[in-house]
Motif scaffolding. Structure first.
Motif, PDB file in Angstrom:
ATOM      1  N   VAL A 214       0.675  -1.337   0.171  1.00 23.13           N
ATOM      2  CA  VAL A 214      -0.065   0.053   0.095  1.00 23.13           C
ATOM      3  C   VAL A 214       0.806   1.353  -0.054  1.00 23.13           C
ATOM      4  O   VAL A 214       0.518   2.229  -0.737  1.00 23.13           O
ATOM      5  CB  VAL A 214      -0.923   0.038   1.228  1.00 23.13           C
ATOM      6  N   ALA A 215       2.008   1.301   0.760  1.00 22.45           N
ATOM      7  CA  ALA A 215       2.567   2.444   0.893  1.00 22.45           C
ATOM      8  C   ALA A 215       4.191   2.045   1.382  1.00 22.45           C
ATOM      9  O   ALA A 215       4.451   0.771   1.578  1.00 22.45           O
ATOM     10  CB  ALA A 215       2.019   3.449   2.138  1.00 22.45           C
ATOM     11  N   GLY A 216       4.973   3.254   1.512  1.00 22.17           N
ATOM     12  CA  GLY A 216       6.337   2.747   1.991  1.00 22.17           C
ATOM     13  C   GLY A 216       6.863   4.169   2.690  1.00 22.17           C
ATOM     14  O   GLY A 216       6.584   5.255   2.195  1.00 22.17           O
ATOM     15  N   ILE A 217       8.019   4.142   3.423  1.00 25.36           N
ATOM     16  CA  ILE A 217       8.687   5.101   3.953  1.00 25.36           C
ATOM     17  C   ILE A 217       9.733   5.523   2.780  1.00 25.36           C
ATOM     18  O   ILE A 217      10.587   4.421   2.485  1.00 25.36           O
ATOM     19  CB  ILE A 217       9.415   4.900   5.379  1.00 25.36           C
ATOM     20  N   ALA A 218      10.094   6.766   2.478  1.00 24.35           N
ATOM     21  CA  ALA A 218      11.039   7.107   1.524  1.00 24.35           C
ATOM     22  C   ALA A 218      11.633   8.471   1.979  1.00 24.35           C
ATOM     23  O   ALA A 218      11.337   9.578   1.804  1.00 24.35           O
ATOM     24  CB  ALA A 218      10.435   7.396   0.196  1.00 24.35           C
ATOM     25  N   ILE A 219      12.877   8.226   2.778  1.00 24.48           N
ATOM     26  CA  ILE A 219      13.323   9.299   3.547  1.00 24.48           C
ATOM     27  C   ILE A 219      14.750   9.397   2.801  1.00 24.48           C
ATOM     28  O   ILE A 219      15.331   8.707   2.587  1.00 24.48           O
ATOM     29  CB  ILE A 219      13.848   8.732   4.983  1.00 24.48           C
ATOM     30  N   SER A 220      15.125  10.806   2.575  1.00 22.52           N
ATOM     31  CA  SER A 220      16.350  11.211   2.403  1.00 22.52           C
ATOM     32  C   SER A 220      16.647  12.719   2.873  1.00 22.52           C
ATOM     33  O   SER A 220      15.774  13.357   2.878  1.00 22.52           O
ATOM     34  CB  SER A 220      16.420  11.278   0.773  1.00 22.52           C
ATOM     35  N   PHE A 221      17.758  12.803   3.527  1.00 22.52           N
ATOM     36  CA  PHE A 221      18.072  13.989   4.330  1.00 22.52           C
ATOM     37  C   PHE A 221      19.140  14.847   3.362  1.00 22.52           C
ATOM     38  O   PHE A 221      19.329  16.115   3.879  1.00 22.52           O
ATOM     39  CB  PHE A 221      18.623  13.970   5.546  1.00 22.52           C
ATOM     40  N   THR A 222      19.391  14.544   2.082  1.00 29.95           N
ATOM     41  CA  THR A 222      19.959  15.252   1.132  1.00 29.95           C
ATOM     42  C   THR A 222      19.008  15.348  -0.192  1.00 29.95           C
ATOM     43  O   THR A 222      17.897  15.728   0.289  1.00 29.95           O
ATOM     44  CB  THR A 222      21.476  14.699   0.792  1.00 29.95           C
ATOM     45  N   ASN A 223      19.690  15.185  -1.220  1.00 28.88           N
ATOM     46  CA  ASN A 223      18.744  15.165  -2.516  1.00 28.88           C
ATOM     47  C   ASN A 223      17.656  14.070  -2.361  1.00 28.88           C
ATOM     48  O   ASN A 223      17.930  13.186  -1.757  1.00 28.88           O
ATOM     49  CB  ASN A 223      19.446  15.053  -3.631  1.00 28.88           C
ATOM     50  N   ILE A 224      16.552  14.328  -3.004  1.00 23.92           N
ATOM     51  CA  ILE A 224      15.541  13.483  -2.752  1.00 23.92           C
ATOM     52  C   ILE A 224      15.895  12.089  -3.437  1.00 23.92           C
ATOM     53  O   ILE A 224      16.508  12.230  -4.594  1.00 23.92           O
ATOM     54  CB  ILE A 224      14.235  13.978  -3.338  1.00 23.92           C
ATOM     55  N   SER A 225      15.540  10.974  -3.165  1.00 24.56           N
ATOM     56  CA  SER A 225      16.165   9.726  -3.709  1.00 24.56           C
ATOM     57  C   SER A 225      15.153   9.366  -4.621  1.00 24.56           C
ATOM     58  O   SER A 225      13.784   9.855  -5.099  1.00 24.56           O
ATOM     59  CB  SER A 225      16.068   8.619  -2.724  1.00 24.56           C
ATOM     60  N   LEU A 226      15.493   8.256  -5.426  1.00 22.92           N
ATOM     61  CA  LEU A 226      14.663   7.638  -6.714  1.00 22.92           C
ATOM     62  C   LEU A 226      13.529   6.929  -6.050  1.00 22.92           C
ATOM     63  O   LEU A 226      12.682   6.379  -6.844  1.00 22.92           O
ATOM     64  CB  LEU A 226      15.670   6.944  -7.662  1.00 22.92           C
ATOM     65  N   VAL A 227      13.584   6.533  -4.651  1.00 26.43           N
ATOM     66  CA  VAL A 227      12.603   5.559  -4.257  1.00 26.43           C
ATOM     67  C   VAL A 227      11.190   5.995  -4.219  1.00 26.43           C
ATOM     68  O   VAL A 227      10.284   5.226  -4.501  1.00 26.43           O
ATOM     69  CB  VAL A 227      12.990   5.237  -2.872  1.00 26.43           C
ATOM     70  N   PRO A 228      10.921   7.331  -3.843  1.00 29.51           N
ATOM     71  CA  PRO A 228       9.573   7.777  -4.078  1.00 29.51           C
ATOM     72  C   PRO A 228       9.081   7.787  -5.538  1.00 29.51           C
ATOM     73  O   PRO A 228       7.658   7.351  -5.752  1.00 29.51           O
ATOM     74  CB  PRO A 228       9.414   8.925  -3.415  1.00 29.51           C
ATOM     75  N   TYR A 229       9.742   8.283  -6.399  1.00 31.63           N
ATOM     76  CA  TYR A 229       9.490   8.014  -7.727  1.00 31.63           C
ATOM     77  C   TYR A 229       8.989   6.555  -8.341  1.00 31.63           C
ATOM     78  O   TYR A 229       8.113   6.373  -8.790  1.00 31.63           O
ATOM     79  CB  TYR A 229      10.328   8.590  -8.703  1.00 31.63           C
ATOM     80  N   GLU A 230       9.969   5.618  -8.011  1.00 29.55           N
ATOM     81  CA  GLU A 230       9.654   4.342  -8.212  1.00 29.55           C
ATOM     82  C   GLU A 230       8.399   3.868  -7.473  1.00 29.55           C
ATOM     83  O   GLU A 230       7.689   2.963  -8.219  1.00 29.55           O
ATOM     84  CB  GLU A 230      10.874   3.419  -7.633  1.00 29.55           C
ATOM     85  N   MET A 231       8.049   4.105  -6.371  1.00 28.07           N
ATOM     86  CA  MET A 231       6.922   3.670  -5.492  1.00 28.07           C
ATOM     87  C   MET A 231       5.652   4.311  -6.375  1.00 28.07           C
ATOM     88  O   MET A 231       4.747   3.548  -6.732  1.00 28.07           O
ATOM     89  CB  MET A 231       6.989   4.167  -4.166  1.00 28.07           C
ATOM     90  N   LEU A 232       5.845   5.452  -6.490  1.00 31.50           N
ATOM     91  CA  LEU A 232       4.561   6.149  -7.184  1.00 31.50           C
ATOM     92  C   LEU A 232       4.021   5.341  -8.276  1.00 31.50           C
ATOM     93  O   LEU A 232       2.903   5.385  -8.858  1.00 31.50           O
ATOM     94  CB  LEU A 232       4.819   7.613  -7.611  1.00 31.50           C
ATOM     95  N   ALA A 233       5.374   5.182  -9.234  1.00 30.28           N
ATOM     96  CA  ALA A 233       5.141   4.440 -10.711  1.00 30.28           C
ATOM     97  C   ALA A 233       4.267   3.232 -10.550  1.00 30.28           C
ATOM     98  O   ALA A 233       3.578   2.784 -11.454  1.00 30.28           O
ATOM     99  CB  ALA A 233       6.152   4.444 -11.319  1.00 30.28           C
ATOM    100  N   CYS A 234       4.455   2.533  -9.158  1.00 35.92           N
ATOM    101  CA  CYS A 234       3.970   1.139  -9.195  1.00 35.92           C
ATOM    102  C   CYS A 234       2.665   1.225  -8.214  1.00 35.92           C
ATOM    103  O   CYS A 234       2.164   0.073  -7.806  1.00 35.92           O
ATOM    104  CB  CYS A 234       5.129   0.421  -8.352  1.00 35.92           C
ATOM    105  N   GLY A 235       2.111   2.571  -8.026  1.00 35.38           N
ATOM    106  CA  GLY A 235       0.958   2.624  -7.075  1.00 35.38           C
ATOM    107  C   GLY A 235       1.028   2.491  -5.732  1.00 35.38           C
ATOM    108  O   GLY A 235       0.073   2.505  -4.894  1.00 35.38           O
ATOM    109  N   ALA A 236       2.392   2.501  -5.006  1.00 42.51           N
ATOM    110  CA  ALA A 236       2.627   2.426  -3.686  1.00 42.51           C
ATOM    111  C   ALA A 236       2.687   4.061  -3.185  1.00 42.51           C
ATOM    112  O   ALA A 236       3.527   4.825  -3.888  1.00 42.51           O
ATOM    113  CB  ALA A 236       3.917   1.609  -3.319  1.00 42.51           C
ATOM    114  N   ILE A 237       1.984   4.409  -2.064  1.00 44.74           N
ATOM    115  CA  ILE A 237       2.122   5.374  -1.602  1.00 44.74           C
ATOM    116  C   ILE A 237       3.417   5.990  -0.878  1.00 44.74           C
ATOM    117  O   ILE A 237       3.525   5.214   0.217  1.00 44.74           O
ATOM    118  CB  ILE A 237       0.917   6.029  -0.828  1.00 44.74           C
ATOM    119  N   PRO A 238       4.224   6.707  -1.289  1.00 44.34           N
ATOM    120  CA  PRO A 238       5.556   7.327  -0.438  1.00 44.34           C
ATOM    121  C   PRO A 238       5.097   8.149   0.678  1.00 44.34           C
ATOM    122  O   PRO A 238       4.443   9.208   0.370  1.00 44.34           O
ATOM    123  CB  PRO A 238       6.452   7.843  -1.218  1.00 44.34           C
ATOM    124  N   VAL A 239       5.492   7.637   1.795  1.00 45.94           N
ATOM    125  CA  VAL A 239       5.615   8.774   3.014  1.00 45.94           C
ATOM    126  C   VAL A 239       7.211   9.295   3.134  1.00 45.94           C
ATOM    127  O   VAL A 239       8.059   8.594   3.414  1.00 45.94           O
ATOM    128  CB  VAL A 239       5.388   7.830   4.347  1.00 45.94           C
TER     129      VAL A 239
END
Length: 327
Positions: A214-239
């Motif tokens: 359903v969702a996932g945690i996508a933390i980055s304290f520098t540049n935003i990572s590729l993880v939230p983009y990948e999650m979104l493309a697959c329909g998972a909601i990034p936090v």
């Protein structure tokens, strides 16, 4: 980006610098396996640099290599994919990374956060290219039910917020013990709550995992990572941890933003799994991500490199010489 240059007719050589001395053949095998259409030669950066029209650094370490070892004429460019001083405590490596932004190379920044940091902290005027996602791999395949949450667990990389996310997942597990927690990345993590540890996974397997959750945690304290983009493309909601630069870069309305605290992250995860129609939310997230492939970034990258190489010439020179260029 190397593939994009090759597609535009340029001949490329990849120089690998491994500060620990690992054999180049080891890394070359990985590159050939995962980027099979890239034709560039792959050689050791500690060897001889042949004359080229342009040299492109892709990290602070390789910027030092180009600055020190390359004496041949040719344009110098710097593809900055993160603000790398933030990778370290204030010390030697921080200073060495920071120093590379004073080398005078033409700078290509990936995303708004890096571009703004370089402008505000160093007064550098940069060429900015957008983020993207490999939509041939990361795409919506599950149009039905979903369950569980996912996290990219890298305890040795401070900017990925491992301890913070684990505390949030522990709190989430107390609220939703029925929701399975999936961890990928480091195969040696031992969470203090029930979880499935996947370790290192292929991109295809990761896309399948995102499509289940359903969702996932996508933390980055520098540049935003590729993880939230990948999650979104697959329909998972990034936090995602709240950040002004990240918000500006990641405009998908499906993203759930949270303060960088365990309770805030757990709250947004809980809200995601409690959504009345999870399948519809996944469809909306993936639909908004459909235009975020690497196409625009690749076009911009090639345009910037060509502009730097040919900025003193005309279009006829550019057309005649393109097949002989080496980068």
């Amino acid at each position: 980006m190397v593939e994009a240059l090759e597609e535009a007719g340029h001949r490329c050589v990849v120089h690998l610098y491994d500060r620990h001395g690992s054999p180049v053949d080891f890394h070359a095998k990985v590159i050939r396996e995962h980027w099979p259409t890239m034709k560039a030669r792959i050689i050791d950066a500690r060897g001889q640099f042949d004359p080229a029209d342009a040299y492109v650094a892709t990290s602070w370490q390789s910027a030092h290599v180009i600055g020190k070892q390359v004496s041949a004429p040719g344009r110098r460019l710097y593809f900055v994919q993160d603000y790398e001083p933030y990778f370290y405590p204030r010390g030697s490596e921080y200073a060495l990374a920071d120093d590379t932004y004073r080398f005078g190379f033409r700078t290509i920044a990936l995303g708004g956060m890096v571009a703004e940091m370089l402008r505000s902290a160093h007064g550098i005027q940069v060429d900015r290219i957008p983020f993207g996602t490999d939509l041939s791999v990361y795409r919506l395949t599950n149009h039905g039910s979903r369950s569980g949450v996912v996290f990219y667990a890298k305890p040795r990389i401070a900017r990925r917020g491992y301890s913070l996310a684990m505390a949030a997942l522990g709190e989430f597990n107390q609220r939703h013990p029925d929701q399975e927690i999936h961890l990928f990345g480091d195969p040696h993590v031992r969470p203090p709550f029930p979880a499935r540890v996947h370790g290192t996974v292929s991109s295809g397997a990761l896309a399948e995992l995102y499509n289940k959750c359903v969702a996932g945690i996508a933390i980055s304290f520098t540049n935003i990572s590729l993880v939230p983009y990948e999650m979104l493309a697959c329909g998972a909601i990034p936090v995602v941890n709240e950040d002004a630069f990240a918000r500006a870069e990641l405009g998908n309305p499906a993203v759930r933003w949270a303060a960088a605290t365990p309770s805030a992250l757990a709250h947004e995860l809980s809200a995601a799994v409690a959504t009345s129609d999870v399948a519809a939310a996944a469809e909306r997230a993936a639909s908004a991500a459909e235009s975020l492939d690497w196409g625009e970034a690749k076009k911009a990258f090639v345009r910037i490199v060509e502009n730097e190489i040919f900025r003193d010439g005309d279009e006829s020179t550019r057309s005649a010489n393109r097949q002989e260029d080496r980068l």
